[in-house]
Scaffold this motif. Structure first.
Motif, mmCIF file in Angstrom:
data_model
loop_
_atom_site.group_PDB
_atom_site.id
_atom_site.type_symbol
_atom_site.label_atom_id
_atom_site.label_comp_id
_atom_site.label_asym_id
_atom_site.label_seq_id
_atom_site.Cartn_x
_atom_site.Cartn_y
_atom_site.Cartn_z
ATOM 1 N N TRP A 132 0.830 -1.204 0.000
ATOM 2 C CA TRP A 132 0.000 0.000 0.000
ATOM 3 C C TRP A 132 0.862 1.250 0.000
ATOM 4 N N SER A 133 0.442 2.236 -0.789
ATOM 5 C CA SER A 133 1.106 3.529 -0.772
ATOM 6 C C SER A 133 0.098 4.606 -1.154
ATOM 7 N N MET A 134 0.577 5.857 -1.247
ATOM 8 C CA MET A 134 -0.256 6.996 -1.658
ATOM 9 C C MET A 134 0.435 7.710 -2.810
ATOM 10 N N GLY A 135 -0.342 8.102 -3.805
ATOM 11 C CA GLY A 135 0.229 8.802 -4.952
ATOM 12 C C GLY A 135 -0.677 9.919 -5.429
ATOM 13 N N THR A 136 -0.093 10.862 -6.149
ATOM 14 C CA THR A 136 -0.861 11.990 -6.675
ATOM 15 C C THR A 136 -1.077 11.840 -8.173
ATOM 16 N N ASP A 137 -1.917 12.704 -8.713
ATOM 17 C CA ASP A 137 -2.236 12.643 -10.139
ATOM 18 C C ASP A 137 -1.080 13.105 -11.015
ATOM 19 N N ILE A 138 -0.014 13.654 -10.419
ATOM 20 C CA ILE A 138 1.157 14.034 -11.212
ATOM 21 C C ILE A 138 2.305 13.049 -11.012
ATOM 22 N N GLY A 139 1.995 11.889 -10.427
ATOM 23 C CA GLY A 139 2.984 10.821 -10.341
ATOM 24 C C GLY A 139 3.876 10.856 -9.120
ATOM 25 N N LEU A 140 3.504 11.586 -8.086
ATOM 26 C CA LEU A 140 4.320 11.674 -6.876
ATOM 27 C C LEU A 140 3.914 10.586 -5.894
ATOM 28 N N ASN A 141 4.849 9.696 -5.555
ATOM 29 C CA ASN A 141 4.619 8.684 -4.519
ATOM 30 C C ASN A 141 5.000 9.295 -3.182
ATOM 31 N N LEU A 142 4.048 9.478 -2.307
ATOM 32 C CA LEU A 142 4.286 10.184 -1.047
ATOM 33 C C LEU A 142 5.057 9.351 -0.038
ATOM 34 N N LEU A 143 5.234 8.063 -0.306
ATOM 35 C CA LEU A 143 6.047 7.221 0.570
ATOM 36 C C LEU A 143 7.353 6.820 -0.106
ATOM 37 N N GLU A 144 7.767 7.599 -1.095
ATOM 38 C CA GLU A 144 9.044 7.387 -1.770
ATOM 39 C C GLU A 144 10.060 8.363 -1.193
ATOM 40 N N PRO A 145 11.113 7.852 -0.510
ATOM 41 C CA PRO A 145 12.132 8.773 0.006
ATOM 42 C C PRO A 145 12.822 9.515 -1.133
ATOM 43 N N GLY A 146 13.413 10.677 -0.791
ATOM 44 C CA GLY A 146 14.179 11.421 -1.779
ATOM 45 C C GLY A 146 15.561 10.828 -1.937
ATOM 46 N N ASP A 147 16.531 11.671 -2.285
ATOM 47 C CA ASP A 147 17.894 11.176 -2.427
ATOM 48 C C ASP A 147 18.377 10.554 -1.130
#
Length: 718
Positions: free
Chosen positions: A351-366
């Protein structure tokens, strides 16, 4: 009874009259989603204004414009008939956990004695199945039959094929005449909307104003067993209850660990390929297939998609697996524990959360250290799981899953979160006020020059955790293999929406008090982690030490489904669901009643099946063997010893059977929750006593006399 002929038949007698080879070009270029009415297909069949209106509903959550219904219905009918469909159905998910459908023909007679194909907006948007014949928990009575299915345009229509034709399936919600949800889809859609509203408010604070919609995403792994048809229909317990109520352990089980990821048998691989081709045509993005741990056990897994569509697809996966297995002389078992003594089957929900512009909110950055937005949403999940352990446990509660949870192939009934070494270190440093980096991923050297170095994840995996962070998502591993994933997703969406909403309000309050954004956010994340870190556990979830530690931390240990179901209707949970308009109090109470009822009926069927098999098959087989022993007429210690042993165990079986018969007849009370508790506290132990004696007999009674196919045959003959 001699099963030798069954063994030969199961091993040899499967053939296909014709096959369609799977080729990459066909799958990618022609097959995938070919039986789905996709947005791209609709784009070509609808006028631009109608398409844009429908698109805003599907992608943006706008209210459906009834004025376009006739136009869309015409396009849908034309497409379906081109695909060979003669009928259509409103395909819905009642509270049975399965799907339901009533087929209507496109053909309508005319006054001239001919027929025409008709399907209008009225038929598309709404249908009226009988609501009294599905579980309602008191929301509907037998004399109050009216219920409605309503088109869900956010899940695309599709074609289901059978040997003699095809049917247009229209995903729908199912509600009573009084407006209460009678299905699993409606609360799921409500929870998606609740999550969308809560997360968008939080994203505004982070400056992400370009995101207009947030959805939860899901990929659901599916474990299952395959056995030969020859054995299935000789096992009344499998036919009636989906699991073996009897069966002595074979000399070999899964202890050699040789089945997991082993070479897939040709017969099974052919079945898998056939099933995958059907799934591809339905747009189901299946990705992985392999042997699972137990002999005869396998897994299929898709990639991520919108959780509402994923839930629909998961129901189709189960249906296709069952139907396709029969073509290969196999039966697909989806029960959580069809065989004792080997691993059961789960359904891991990624399970995760995403936006309509392709942003995965549980994806860490660098680096997760630098990505405070990620840490904010991760902290919200930690808070949600800690506050609502009970609801997560309820969402996977069933009589069948009780046989699996807590065993060495599934997480324990205690809900906890595994974050991994790096993420745990980050939160610990935030708590202590330290900065800098903690554990880093690095490279894993393999010590052999011809092998390349592998990038290593910063944290290991924990297979004993019920809720684990796995890089860019959380994996909820407690769901059972036979259940719909809609309720676990509904709960996850709702509790995270609540946590995000609360943290957003707290952050706004800090900003209103003139705190600088970064400092306020860091302080909020630290406070949230300190308050809820008791739910974080990275150790061995199977150990007794963890059970003791969990109790010390104040975590819930709802060992059985009934322990969990009792929590569903608490004031806290009703208030949560009502706050986000996911379920009303009446709808919550109805679901609790249905869960009690299903538990009672499931175990009642098992109890009566156990009594039937023991009385009419196992006991006569043992007595027949005793009779044959007595007719040997040879004075021998072997004969006398075997006769004495069989006699003793037969008497044990008979005594246990009398107790089970009494408990089966008693039922335990008038109310369904009383009956359910009677099943758990009396019938299940009585069944186990009968099984214990019967399984002893299986090890000593002649195989020619034994009436049931054995574990040795069912698990290993493919």
């Amino acid at each position: 009874m001699n099963h030798d002929f069954d063994v030969v038949s199961a091993a040899r007698n499967w053939r296909l009259d014709s096959v369609t080879p799977a080729t990459p070009a066909a799958v990618v270029g022609e097959l995938f989603a070919s039986d789905v009415l996709t947005l791209d297909e609709l784009r070509h069949r609808l006028s631009k204004p109608v398409f844009r209106s429908l698109q805003s509903t599907i992608e943006g959550g706008a209210t459906l414009d009834p004025a376009i219904a006739d136009t869309v219905a015409l396009a849908m009918k034309t497409w379906a008939m081109e695909k060979g469909a003669t009928h259509y159905t409103h395909w819905f998910q009642p509270l049975t956990g399965y799907t339901a459908e009533k087929h209507d023909s496109f053909l309508s007679p005319t006054s001239e004695g001919s027929a025409i194909a008709q399907f209008g907006g009225k038929e598309l948007i709404q249908a009226e199945p009988d609501a009294s014949s599905f579980p309602s928990g008191g929301l509907r009575a037998t004399f109050e039959a009216r219920g409605y299915t309503a088109w869900d345009p956010s899940s695309p229509a599709f074609i289901m094929r059978h040997a003699n034709g095809a049917t247009l399936c229209i995903p729908t919600a199912f509600a009573s005449w009084t407006g209460e949800a009678l299905d699993l889809k409606t609360p799921l859609l409500r929870s998606v909307e609740a999550l969308n509203k809560s997360v968008l408010k939080a994203l505004d604070l982070f400056g992400h104003t370009e995101s207009r919609r947030v959805v939860s995403t899901l990929g659901a792994e599916q474990e299952y067993f395959l056995i030969a048809e020859e054995y299935y229909y000789r096992r009344p317990d499998l036919v009636m209850s989906g699991r073996t109520l009897f069966g002595a352990q074979p000399p070999k089980g899964q202890e050699l660990e040789d089945h997991y990821f082993g070479a897939i048998p040709d017969r099974v691989l052919s079945f898998m390929t056939d099933a995958e081709m059907q799934m591809y045509a339905l747009g189901i993005p299946v990705k992985t297939r392999h042997n699972e741990v137990a002999p005869g056990q396998f897994e299929i897994a898709p990639i991520f998609e919108h959780s509402n569509v994923a839930a629909d697809h998961q129901q189709l996966v189960m249906q296709i697996l069952r139907n396709t297995a029969r073509k290969y002389g196999l039966v697909c078992l989806l029960h959580e524990k069809p065989f004792a003594g080997v691993n059961g089957s789960g359904k891991h929900c990624n399970w995760s959360m995403g936006t309509d512009i392709g942003l995965n909110l549980l994806e860490p950055g660098d680096t997760p250290h630098e990505n405070v937005q990620f840490l904010f949403f991760c902290a919200a999940v930690i808070k949600a799981v800690d506050l609502h352990q009970d609801l997560l446990r309820v969402s996977v509660a069933s009589a069948s899953n009780d046989h699996r949870l807590g065993a060495n192939e599934a997480p324990p009934a205690i809900i906890s979160i595994f974050l991994g070494e790096e993420l745990t270190d980050i939160f610990n440093r935030l708590e202590s006020g330290q900065g800098g980096r903690g554990a880093e991923a690095g490279v894993l050297g393999l010590g052999v020059s011809v092998l390349p170095p592998l990038p290593r994840h910063a944290g290991d995996r924990n297979r004993t955790s019920p809720f684990a962070f796995t890089g860019n998502k959380f994996e909820f591993r407690a769901a059972g293999s036979s259940q719909s994933i809609s309720m676990p997703i509904t709960v996850l969406n709702t509790i995270v929406a609540d946590a995000v909403s609360t943290l957003t309000e707290q952050l706004q309050a800090k900003l209103a008090a003139s705190q600088e954004f970064d400092a306020a956010l860091a302080e909020l994340i630290r406070e949230t982690y300190v308050q809820h870190k008791r739910i974080v556990f990275d150790g061995d979830g199977y150990s007794e030490a963890w059970h003791q530690e969990a109790e010390r931390r104040g975590l819930l240990n709802l060992r059985t489904a009934l322990d969990a179901i009792e929590q569903l209707g608490s004031d806290k949970n009703v208030a949560l669901f009502e706050k986000f308009n996911v379920l009303s109090q009446r709808e919550v109470e109805a679901r609790q009643e249905i869960m009690y009822d299903i538990y009672f009926k499931t175990v009642n069927i098992e109890g009566e099946t156990t009594e039937y098999i023991a009385q009419t098959q196992i006991l006569p087989a043992a007595l027949s063997y005793l009779k044959d022993l007595s007719a040997v007429g040879v004075k021998s210690r072997a004969v006398e010893g075997t006769t004495d042993e069989v006699t003793r165990v037969v008497d044990d079986l008979y005594d246990a059977l009398q107790i089970l018969r009494e408990h089966n007849a008693a039922l335990g009370g008038e109310e369904v929750h009383q009956k359910a508790h009677h099943m758990r506290d009396h019938v299940l132990p009585a069944m186990q006593a009968v099984r214990q004696a019967a399984d002893k007999l299986e090890r000593i009674v002649s195989e020619q006399h034994w009436p049931l196919p054995s574990y040795r045959q069912m698990l290993f003959v493919k």
